[in-house]
Design an enzyme around this catalytic site. Structure first.
Site, PDB file in Angstrom:
ATOM      1  N   SER A 119      19.538 -18.177 -63.855  1.00  0.00           N
ATOM      2  CA  SER A 119      18.850 -18.897 -64.924  1.00  0.00           C
ATOM      3  C   SER A 119      19.228 -20.371 -64.921  1.00  0.00           C
ATOM      4  O   SER A 119      18.519 -21.189 -65.501  1.00  0.00           O
ATOM      5  CB  SER A 119      19.246 -18.319 -66.280  1.00  0.00           C
ATOM      6  OG  SER A 119      18.923 -16.954 -66.348  1.00  0.00           O
ATOM      7  N   HIS A 140      13.179 -18.193 -60.201  1.00  0.00           N
ATOM      8  CA  HIS A 140      13.560 -17.787 -61.553  1.00  0.00           C
ATOM      9  C   HIS A 140      12.388 -17.107 -62.253  1.00  0.00           C
ATOM     10  O   HIS A 140      11.445 -17.767 -62.695  1.00  0.00           O
ATOM     11  CB  HIS A 140      14.036 -19.022 -62.328  1.00  0.00           C
ATOM     12  CG  HIS A 140      14.557 -18.714 -63.685  1.00  0.00           C
ATOM     13  ND1 HIS A 140      14.400 -19.550 -64.755  1.00  0.00           N
ATOM     14  CD2 HIS A 140      15.237 -17.631 -64.159  1.00  0.00           C
ATOM     15  CE1 HIS A 140      14.959 -19.014 -65.822  1.00  0.00           C
ATOM     16  NE2 HIS A 140      15.464 -17.846 -65.481  1.00  0.00           N
ATOM     17  N   GLU A 152       9.840 -20.100 -61.837  1.00  0.00           N
ATOM     18  CA  GLU A 152      10.275 -21.437 -61.431  1.00  0.00           C
ATOM     19  C   GLU A 152      10.812 -21.333 -60.000  1.00  0.00           C
ATOM     20  O   GLU A 152      11.729 -20.544 -59.749  1.00  0.00           O
ATOM     21  CB  GLU A 152      11.377 -21.954 -62.365  1.00  0.00           C
ATOM     22  CG  GLU A 152      10.870 -22.254 -63.770  1.00  0.00           C
ATOM     23  CD  GLU A 152      11.991 -22.632 -64.744  1.00  0.00           C
ATOM     24  OE1 GLU A 152      11.745 -23.472 -65.603  1.00  0.00           O
ATOM     25  OE2 GLU A 152      13.104 -22.063 -64.648  1.00  0.00           O
ATOM     26  N   ASN A 190      14.730 -23.322 -69.398  1.00  0.00           N
ATOM     27  CA  ASN A 190      15.992 -23.120 -70.118  1.00  0.00           C
ATOM     28  C   ASN A 190      16.637 -24.437 -70.537  1.00  0.00           C
ATOM     29  O   ASN A 190      17.379 -24.485 -71.527  1.00  0.00           O
ATOM     30  CB  ASN A 190      16.952 -22.270 -69.290  1.00  0.00           C
ATOM     31  CG  ASN A 190      16.505 -20.818 -69.265  1.00  0.00           C
ATOM     32  OD1 ASN A 190      15.701 -20.408 -70.090  1.00  0.00           O
ATOM     33  ND2 ASN A 190      17.018 -20.046 -68.321  1.00  0.00           N
TER      34      ASN A 190
HETATM   35  N1  LIG Z   1      17.931 -11.681 -69.135  1.00  0.00           N
HETATM   36  C1  LIG Z   1      17.036 -12.623 -68.965  1.00  0.00           C
HETATM   37  O1  LIG Z   1      16.240 -12.931 -69.875  1.00  0.00           O
HETATM   38  C2  LIG Z   1      16.939 -13.337 -67.648  1.00  0.00           C
HETATM   39  C3  LIG Z   1      15.771 -14.034 -67.322  1.00  0.00           C
HETATM   40  C4  LIG Z   1      15.671 -14.680 -66.094  1.00  0.00           C
HETATM   41  C5  LIG Z   1      16.734 -14.637 -65.206  1.00  0.00           C
HETATM   42  N2  LIG Z   1      17.875 -13.972 -65.548  1.00  0.00           N
HETATM   43  C6  LIG Z   1      18.972 -13.965 -64.569  1.00  0.00           C
HETATM   44  O2  LIG Z   1      18.906 -12.727 -63.868  1.00  0.00           O
HETATM   45  C7  LIG Z   1      20.233 -12.345 -63.454  1.00  0.00           C
HETATM   46  C8  LIG Z   1      20.523 -10.948 -63.971  1.00  0.00           C
HETATM   47  O3  LIG Z   1      20.375 -10.939 -65.383  1.00  0.00           O
HETATM   48  P1  LIG Z   1      19.996  -9.623 -66.203  1.00  0.00           P
HETATM   49  O4  LIG Z   1      19.459 -10.085 -67.500  1.00  0.00           O
HETATM   50  O5  LIG Z   1      19.215  -8.685 -65.351  1.00  0.00           O
HETATM   51  O6  LIG Z   1      21.483  -9.054 -66.467  1.00  0.00           O
HETATM   52  P2  LIG Z   1      21.956  -7.536 -66.693  1.00  0.00           P
HETATM   53  O7  LIG Z   1      23.246  -7.649 -67.419  1.00  0.00           O
HETATM   54  O8  LIG Z   1      20.880  -6.697 -67.236  1.00  0.00           O
HETATM   55  O9  LIG Z   1      22.214  -7.053 -65.181  1.00  0.00           O
HETATM   56  C9  LIG Z   1      23.217  -7.643 -64.380  1.00  0.00           C
HETATM   57  C10 LIG Z   1      23.408  -6.792 -63.158  1.00  0.00           C
HETATM   58  O10 LIG Z   1      24.465  -7.352 -62.365  1.00  0.00           O
HETATM   59  C11 LIG Z   1      25.331  -6.301 -61.959  1.00  0.00           C
HETATM   60  N3  LIG Z   1      26.668  -6.821 -61.702  1.00  0.00           N
HETATM   61  C12 LIG Z   1      27.610  -7.152 -62.594  1.00  0.00           C
HETATM   62  N4  LIG Z   1      28.727  -7.565 -61.946  1.00  0.00           N
HETATM   63  C13 LIG Z   1      28.469  -7.470 -60.626  1.00  0.00           C
HETATM   64  C14 LIG Z   1      29.226  -7.714 -59.446  1.00  0.00           C
HETATM   65  N5  LIG Z   1      30.484  -8.138 -59.514  1.00  0.00           N
HETATM   66  N6  LIG Z   1      28.626  -7.508 -58.238  1.00  0.00           N
HETATM   67  C15 LIG Z   1      27.351  -7.076 -58.163  1.00  0.00           C
HETATM   68  N7  LIG Z   1      26.601  -6.799 -59.255  1.00  0.00           N
HETATM   69  C16 LIG Z   1      27.146  -6.993 -60.461  1.00  0.00           C
HETATM   70  C17 LIG Z   1      25.320  -5.368 -63.156  1.00  0.00           C
HETATM   71  O11 LIG Z   1      25.821  -4.109 -62.835  1.00  0.00           O
HETATM   72  C18 LIG Z   1      23.820  -5.360 -63.505  1.00  0.00           C
HETATM   73  O12 LIG Z   1      23.086  -4.482 -62.682  1.00  0.00           O
HETATM   74  C19 LIG Z   1      21.188 -13.420 -64.004  1.00  0.00           C
HETATM   75  O13 LIG Z   1      21.406 -14.374 -63.002  1.00  0.00           O
HETATM   76  C20 LIG Z   1      20.387 -14.015 -65.151  1.00  0.00           C
HETATM   77  O14 LIG Z   1      20.761 -15.332 -65.459  1.00  0.00           O
HETATM   78  C21 LIG Z   1      17.998 -13.296 -66.736  1.00  0.00           C
END
Ligand SMILES: NC(=O)c1ccc[n+]([C@@H]2O[C@H](COP(=O)([O-])OP(=O)(O)OC[C@H]3O[C@@H](n4cnc5c(N)ncnc54)[C@H](O)[C@@H]3O)[C@@H](O)[C@H]2O)c1
Length: 293
Positions: A119, A140, A152, A190
Protein backbone atom coordinates in the site's frame (compact mmCIF):
# COMPACT_ATOMS: atom_id res chain seq x y z
CA UNK A 1 5.89 -11.07 -22.76
CA UNK A 2 2.44 -12.63 -22.51
CA UNK A 3 1.20 -13.46 -19.04
CA UNK A 4 -0.61 -16.80 -18.79
CA UNK A 5 0.22 -18.04 -15.33
CA UNK A 6 0.10 -15.72 -12.32
CA UNK A 7 1.53 -16.47 -8.90
CA UNK A 8 0.08 -14.84 -5.80
CA UNK A 9 1.88 -14.97 -2.47
CA UNK A 10 -0.15 -14.35 0.68
CA UNK A 11 -3.68 -15.57 1.17
CA UNK A 12 -5.13 -12.79 3.32
CA UNK A 13 -7.87 -10.36 2.36
CA UNK A 14 -6.10 -9.08 -0.75
CA UNK A 15 -4.42 -12.29 -1.93
CA UNK A 16 -7.76 -14.11 -2.06
CA UNK A 17 -9.45 -11.21 -3.86
CA UNK A 18 -6.73 -10.84 -6.48
CA UNK A 19 -6.69 -14.61 -7.08
CA UNK A 20 -10.41 -14.43 -7.83
CA UNK A 21 -10.00 -11.45 -10.16
CA UNK A 22 -7.14 -13.04 -12.12
CA UNK A 23 -8.82 -16.45 -12.45
CA UNK A 24 -12.05 -14.78 -13.54
CA UNK A 25 -10.08 -12.97 -16.24
CA UNK A 26 -8.88 -16.38 -17.56
CA UNK A 27 -5.38 -16.57 -16.07
CA UNK A 28 -4.04 -19.72 -14.43
CA UNK A 29 -3.41 -18.78 -10.81
CA UNK A 30 -1.08 -20.36 -8.28
CA UNK A 31 -1.69 -19.03 -4.80
CA UNK A 32 1.02 -19.70 -2.26
CA UNK A 33 0.30 -19.87 1.45
CA UNK A 34 2.62 -20.92 4.24
CA UNK A 35 0.28 -23.80 5.14
CA UNK A 36 -1.98 -26.00 3.02
CA UNK A 37 -4.78 -25.32 5.47
CA UNK A 38 -4.74 -21.59 4.80
CA UNK A 39 -4.39 -22.18 1.04
CA UNK A 40 -7.53 -24.34 1.24
CA UNK A 41 -9.33 -21.72 3.37
CA UNK A 42 -8.43 -19.10 0.78
CA UNK A 43 -9.83 -21.23 -2.06
CA UNK A 44 -12.98 -21.79 -0.02
CA UNK A 45 -13.30 -18.03 0.40
CA UNK A 46 -13.01 -17.51 -3.36
CA UNK A 47 -15.59 -20.30 -3.86
CA UNK A 48 -17.96 -18.56 -1.47
CA UNK A 49 -17.57 -15.25 -3.28
CA UNK A 50 -18.22 -16.94 -6.66
CA UNK A 51 -21.21 -18.74 -5.13
CA UNK A 52 -22.76 -15.39 -4.21
CA UNK A 53 -22.27 -14.23 -7.80
CA UNK A 54 -24.03 -17.38 -9.06
CA UNK A 55 -26.95 -16.68 -6.70
CA UNK A 56 -27.21 -13.17 -8.11
CA UNK A 57 -27.10 -14.54 -11.70
CA UNK A 58 -23.89 -12.63 -12.43
CA UNK A 59 -22.09 -15.82 -13.49
CA UNK A 60 -23.27 -19.39 -14.08
CA UNK A 61 -22.46 -22.38 -11.88
CA UNK A 62 -20.33 -23.71 -14.76
CA UNK A 63 -18.40 -20.40 -14.88
CA UNK A 64 -17.79 -20.63 -11.15
CA UNK A 65 -16.45 -24.18 -11.45
CA UNK A 66 -14.18 -23.25 -14.35
CA UNK A 67 -12.81 -20.22 -12.46
CA UNK A 68 -12.08 -22.29 -9.35
CA UNK A 69 -10.42 -24.98 -11.46
CA UNK A 70 -7.91 -22.36 -12.68
CA UNK A 71 -6.69 -21.68 -9.11
CA UNK A 72 -4.20 -23.97 -7.43
CA UNK A 73 -3.27 -23.56 -3.76
CA UNK A 74 0.34 -24.47 -2.90
CA UNK A 75 2.81 -24.09 -0.04
CA UNK A 76 6.10 -24.43 -1.94
CA UNK A 77 7.49 -21.26 -3.55
CA UNK A 78 9.17 -23.48 -6.18
CA UNK A 79 5.70 -23.97 -7.72
CA UNK A 80 5.89 -20.33 -8.86
CA UNK A 81 8.95 -20.98 -11.04
CA UNK A 82 7.14 -20.82 -14.36
CA UNK A 83 4.80 -17.92 -13.61
CA UNK A 84 5.36 -14.96 -15.89
CA UNK A 85 4.10 -12.64 -13.15
CA UNK A 86 4.21 -13.15 -9.37
CA UNK A 87 2.34 -10.67 -7.17
CA UNK A 88 3.16 -10.67 -3.50
CA UNK A 89 0.46 -9.61 -1.05
CA UNK A 90 1.80 -10.51 2.38
CA UNK A 91 1.73 -8.41 5.53
CA UNK A 92 2.71 -4.72 5.12
CA UNK A 93 6.18 -5.01 6.63
CA UNK A 94 9.33 -4.10 4.72
CA UNK A 95 11.53 -6.74 6.37
CA UNK A 96 9.03 -9.52 5.64
CA UNK A 97 8.60 -8.42 2.04
CA UNK A 98 12.37 -8.13 1.46
CA UNK A 99 12.91 -11.63 2.80
CA UNK A 100 10.13 -12.92 0.55
CA UNK A 101 11.55 -11.06 -2.46
CA UNK A 102 14.93 -12.75 -2.04
CA UNK A 103 13.22 -16.16 -1.80
CA UNK A 104 11.15 -15.38 -4.90
CA UNK A 105 14.28 -14.20 -6.73
CA UNK A 106 15.82 -17.63 -6.12
CA UNK A 107 12.64 -19.62 -6.86
CA UNK A 108 11.37 -17.92 -10.03
CA UNK A 109 12.77 -18.20 -13.52
CA UNK A 110 14.91 -15.30 -14.73
CA UNK A 111 12.14 -13.74 -16.79
CA UNK A 112 9.47 -13.68 -14.06
CA UNK A 113 8.23 -10.23 -13.09
CA UNK A 114 7.82 -9.77 -9.34
CA UNK A 115 5.10 -7.30 -8.43
CA UNK A 116 4.12 -6.06 -5.01
CA UNK A 117 0.68 -5.10 -3.76
CA UNK A 118 2.19 -2.92 -1.03
CA UNK A 119 0.00 0.00 0.00
CA UNK A 120 2.88 2.34 0.62
CA UNK A 121 6.33 0.76 0.98
CA UNK A 122 9.12 1.93 -1.37
CA UNK A 123 9.09 -0.20 -4.52
CA UNK A 124 12.72 0.75 -5.20
CA UNK A 125 13.91 -0.70 -1.89
CA UNK A 126 12.29 -4.03 -2.78
CA UNK A 127 13.62 -3.85 -6.36
CA UNK A 128 17.25 -3.30 -5.38
CA UNK A 129 17.09 -6.16 -2.90
CA UNK A 130 16.89 -8.69 -5.76
CA UNK A 131 18.95 -9.50 -8.85
CA UNK A 132 16.18 -8.38 -11.22
CA UNK A 133 15.60 -4.74 -10.24
CA UNK A 134 14.31 -4.06 -13.78
CA UNK A 135 11.58 -6.71 -13.35
CA UNK A 136 10.03 -5.39 -10.13
CA UNK A 137 6.95 -3.16 -10.13
CA UNK A 138 4.20 -2.00 -7.78
CA UNK A 139 0.65 -3.14 -8.56
CA UNK A 140 -1.65 -1.76 -5.90
CA UNK A 141 -5.13 -3.32 -6.01
CA UNK A 142 -7.94 -2.01 -3.80
CA UNK A 143 -10.16 -3.70 -1.26
CA UNK A 144 -12.36 -5.60 -2.06
CA UNK A 145 -10.26 -6.53 -5.09
CA UNK A 146 -13.13 -8.28 -6.86
CA UNK A 147 -15.19 -5.08 -6.80
CA UNK A 148 -12.89 -2.07 -6.82
CA UNK A 149 -11.90 -1.01 -10.35
CA UNK A 150 -8.59 0.74 -9.62
CA UNK A 151 -5.01 -0.53 -9.80
CA UNK A 152 -2.13 1.86 -9.18
CA UNK A 153 0.84 0.76 -11.28
CA UNK A 154 4.04 2.05 -9.71
CA UNK A 155 7.40 1.80 -11.48
CA UNK A 156 10.54 2.05 -9.33
CA UNK A 157 13.47 4.01 -10.72
CA UNK A 158 14.88 0.68 -11.93
CA UNK A 159 11.69 -0.75 -13.50
CA UNK A 160 12.04 -1.33 -17.24
CA UNK A 161 9.41 0.06 -19.62
CA UNK A 162 8.63 -3.54 -20.66
CA UNK A 163 7.90 -4.56 -17.06
CA UNK A 164 5.67 -1.53 -16.58
CA UNK A 165 3.78 -2.36 -19.79
CA UNK A 166 3.22 -5.99 -18.72
CA UNK A 167 1.82 -4.83 -15.36
CA UNK A 168 -0.39 -2.23 -17.04
CA UNK A 169 -1.73 -4.76 -19.58
CA UNK A 170 -2.33 -7.32 -16.85
CA UNK A 171 -4.42 -4.80 -14.89
CA UNK A 172 -6.42 -4.05 -18.05
CA UNK A 173 -6.86 -7.77 -18.76
CA UNK A 174 -8.26 -8.15 -15.23
CA UNK A 175 -10.91 -5.59 -16.17
CA UNK A 176 -9.33 -2.93 -13.96
CA UNK A 177 -8.58 0.75 -14.55
CA UNK A 178 -4.85 1.32 -14.14
CA UNK A 179 -3.28 4.64 -13.18
CA UNK A 180 0.43 5.40 -13.00
CA UNK A 181 1.96 6.82 -9.84
CA UNK A 182 5.48 7.75 -8.86
CA UNK A 183 7.14 5.61 -6.21
CA UNK A 184 6.26 7.87 -3.26
CA UNK A 185 4.70 6.85 0.07
CA UNK A 186 1.00 6.11 -0.35
CA UNK A 187 1.17 6.54 -4.14
CA UNK A 188 -1.94 8.54 -5.14
CA UNK A 189 -4.90 7.19 -3.17
CA UNK A 190 -3.41 6.43 0.23
CA UNK A 191 -1.34 9.64 0.22
CA UNK A 192 -4.65 11.52 0.13
CA UNK A 193 -6.85 9.09 2.06
CA UNK A 194 -4.87 8.24 5.19
CA UNK A 195 -4.36 11.73 6.67
CA UNK A 196 -8.17 11.97 6.53
CA UNK A 197 -8.70 8.58 8.21
CA UNK A 198 -6.17 9.52 10.89
CA UNK A 199 -7.96 12.86 11.44
CA UNK A 200 -11.22 10.97 11.96
CA UNK A 201 -9.64 8.87 14.75
CA UNK A 202 -8.26 12.05 16.34
CA UNK A 203 -11.75 13.58 16.16
CA UNK A 204 -13.10 10.54 18.01
CA UNK A 205 -10.29 10.82 20.58
CA UNK A 206 -11.23 14.47 21.08
CA UNK A 207 -14.86 13.54 21.80
CA UNK A 208 -16.09 15.77 19.01
CA UNK A 209 -18.66 13.17 17.93
CA UNK A 210 -19.34 9.45 18.13
CA UNK A 211 -17.86 7.12 15.52
CA UNK A 212 -21.37 6.40 14.26
CA UNK A 213 -22.09 10.11 13.77
CA UNK A 214 -18.72 10.73 12.09
CA UNK A 215 -19.43 7.86 9.66
CA UNK A 216 -22.97 9.12 9.04
CA UNK A 217 -21.68 12.65 8.52
CA UNK A 218 -19.08 11.71 5.90
CA UNK A 219 -21.53 9.50 4.01
CA UNK A 220 -24.40 11.99 4.15
CA UNK A 221 -22.35 15.16 3.84
CA UNK A 222 -19.72 14.13 1.31
CA UNK A 223 -21.44 11.28 -0.52
CA UNK A 224 -18.72 8.81 0.53
CA UNK A 225 -19.92 5.18 0.29
CA UNK A 226 -18.38 4.33 3.66
CA UNK A 227 -17.55 6.36 6.76
CA UNK A 228 -13.91 6.52 7.93
CA UNK A 229 -14.35 3.95 10.72
CA UNK A 230 -16.16 1.49 8.46
CA UNK A 231 -13.33 1.91 5.97
CA UNK A 232 -10.57 1.51 8.56
CA UNK A 233 -12.20 -1.76 9.71
CA UNK A 234 -12.40 -2.97 6.10
CA UNK A 235 -8.76 -2.13 5.35
CA UNK A 236 -7.46 -3.60 8.62
CA UNK A 237 -6.02 -1.48 11.44
CA UNK A 238 -2.56 -3.10 11.28
CA UNK A 239 -2.29 -2.25 7.58
CA UNK A 240 -3.60 1.26 8.32
CA UNK A 241 -0.98 1.82 11.02
CA UNK A 242 1.78 0.63 8.69
CA UNK A 243 0.59 3.02 5.97
CA UNK A 244 0.54 6.02 8.34
CA UNK A 245 3.98 5.18 9.74
CA UNK A 246 5.40 5.08 6.25
CA UNK A 247 3.65 8.33 5.24
CA UNK A 248 5.09 10.05 8.31
CA UNK A 249 8.56 8.61 7.68
CA UNK A 250 8.60 10.18 4.21
CA UNK A 251 6.58 13.38 4.71
CA UNK A 252 7.18 14.32 8.35
CA UNK A 253 3.76 15.96 8.46
CA UNK A 254 2.02 16.07 11.88
CA UNK A 255 -1.24 14.85 10.30
CA UNK A 256 0.46 11.57 9.44
CA UNK A 257 1.54 10.76 13.02
CA UNK A 258 -0.65 7.73 13.78
CA UNK A 259 -3.39 8.46 16.32
CA UNK A 260 -2.72 6.90 19.74
CA UNK A 261 -6.01 5.00 19.65
CA UNK A 262 -4.99 3.31 16.39
CA UNK A 263 -1.73 2.10 17.93
CA UNK A 264 -3.53 0.80 21.00
CA UNK A 265 -6.14 -1.09 18.97
CA UNK A 266 -3.42 -2.74 16.88
CA UNK A 267 -1.60 -3.72 20.07
CA UNK A 268 -4.86 -5.25 21.34
CA UNK A 269 -5.23 -7.11 17.97
CA UNK A 270 -8.55 -5.37 17.33
CA UNK A 271 -7.74 -5.20 13.64
CA UNK A 272 -11.20 -4.74 12.08
CA UNK A 273 -13.30 -7.13 10.06
CA UNK A 274 -10.57 -9.71 9.68
CA UNK A 275 -10.37 -10.31 13.45
CA UNK A 276 -14.09 -9.89 14.08
CA UNK A 277 -13.76 -6.50 15.76
CA UNK A 278 -12.21 -3.07 15.32
CA UNK A 279 -14.14 0.15 15.65
CA UNK A 280 -17.24 -2.03 15.16
CA UNK A 281 -17.95 -5.70 15.95
CA UNK A 282 -18.20 -8.33 13.18
CA UNK A 283 -19.11 -11.57 14.95
CA UNK A 284 -19.69 -13.57 11.76
CA UNK A 285 -16.52 -12.25 10.12
CA UNK A 286 -14.45 -13.67 12.98
CA UNK A 287 -15.95 -17.09 12.44
CA UNK A 288 -15.29 -17.11 8.68
CA UNK A 289 -11.94 -15.29 8.76
CA UNK A 290 -9.24 -16.51 6.37
CA UNK A 291 -6.61 -18.01 8.61
CA UNK A 292 -3.00 -16.94 8.37
CA UNK A 293 -0.93 -18.35 5.55
N1 LIG B 1 -6.34 -4.41 3.32
C1 LIG B 1 -6.41 -3.53 2.35
O1 LIG B 1 -7.37 -2.74 2.25
C2 LIG B 1 -5.32 -3.46 1.32
C3 LIG B 1 -5.55 -2.83 0.09
C4 LIG B 1 -4.55 -2.79 -0.87
C5 LIG B 1 -3.32 -3.37 -0.61
N2 LIG B 1 -3.09 -3.96 0.60
C6 LIG B 1 -1.77 -4.55 0.83
O2 LIG B 1 -1.87 -5.94 0.59
C7 LIG B 1 -0.92 -6.65 1.41
C8 LIG B 1 -1.66 -7.69 2.22
O3 LIG B 1 -2.67 -7.06 2.99
P1 LIG B 1 -4.00 -7.81 3.47
O4 LIG B 1 -4.98 -6.75 3.77
O5 LIG B 1 -4.33 -8.91 2.53
O6 LIG B 1 -3.46 -8.40 4.87
P2 LIG B 1 -3.94 -9.71 5.66
O7 LIG B 1 -3.55 -9.46 7.07
O8 LIG B 1 -5.33 -10.06 5.35
O9 LIG B 1 -3.00 -10.84 5.02
C9 LIG B 1 -1.60 -10.81 5.17
C10 LIG B 1 -1.04 -12.13 4.72
O10 LIG B 1 0.38 -12.12 4.92
C11 LIG B 1 0.75 -13.35 5.53
N3 LIG B 1 1.98 -13.19 6.29
C12 LIG B 1 2.14 -12.62 7.49
N4 LIG B 1 3.45 -12.70 7.86
C13 LIG B 1 4.10 -13.33 6.86
C14 LIG B 1 5.45 -13.74 6.66
N5 LIG B 1 6.38 -13.50 7.57
N6 LIG B 1 5.76 -14.37 5.49
C15 LIG B 1 4.82 -14.62 4.56
N7 LIG B 1 3.52 -14.28 4.72
C16 LIG B 1 3.16 -13.65 5.85
C17 LIG B 1 -0.43 -13.65 6.45
O11 LIG B 1 -0.43 -14.97 6.87
C18 LIG B 1 -1.61 -13.30 5.53
O12 LIG B 1 -1.91 -14.34 4.63
C19 LIG B 1 -0.22 -5.58 2.27
O13 LIG B 1 0.97 -5.21 1.63
C20 LIG B 1 -1.22 -4.43 2.26
O14 LIG B 1 -0.63 -3.18 2.48
C21 LIG B 1 -4.07 -4.05 1.57
Amino acid sequence: MTVKRVGIVGSGIMGAGIAEVAAKAGFDVVIRSRSQESADTCLAKVGKSLGRQVEKDKITAADSEAILARIKGVTDLAELEYCELVLESVVEDLGTKKQLFSELDAACSAGTIIATNTSTLPILELAVSVSRADRVVGMHFFNPAAVMPLVEVVPALTTSPETFDVAWEFALACGKTPVKSKDQAGFIVNALLFPYLNAAIRMLEGDIATKEDIDTAMKGGCGFPMGPFELLDLIGLDTSLAVLERLYEERREPGCVPAGKLRQMVMARQLGRKTGGGFYAYPTAAASKVSSS
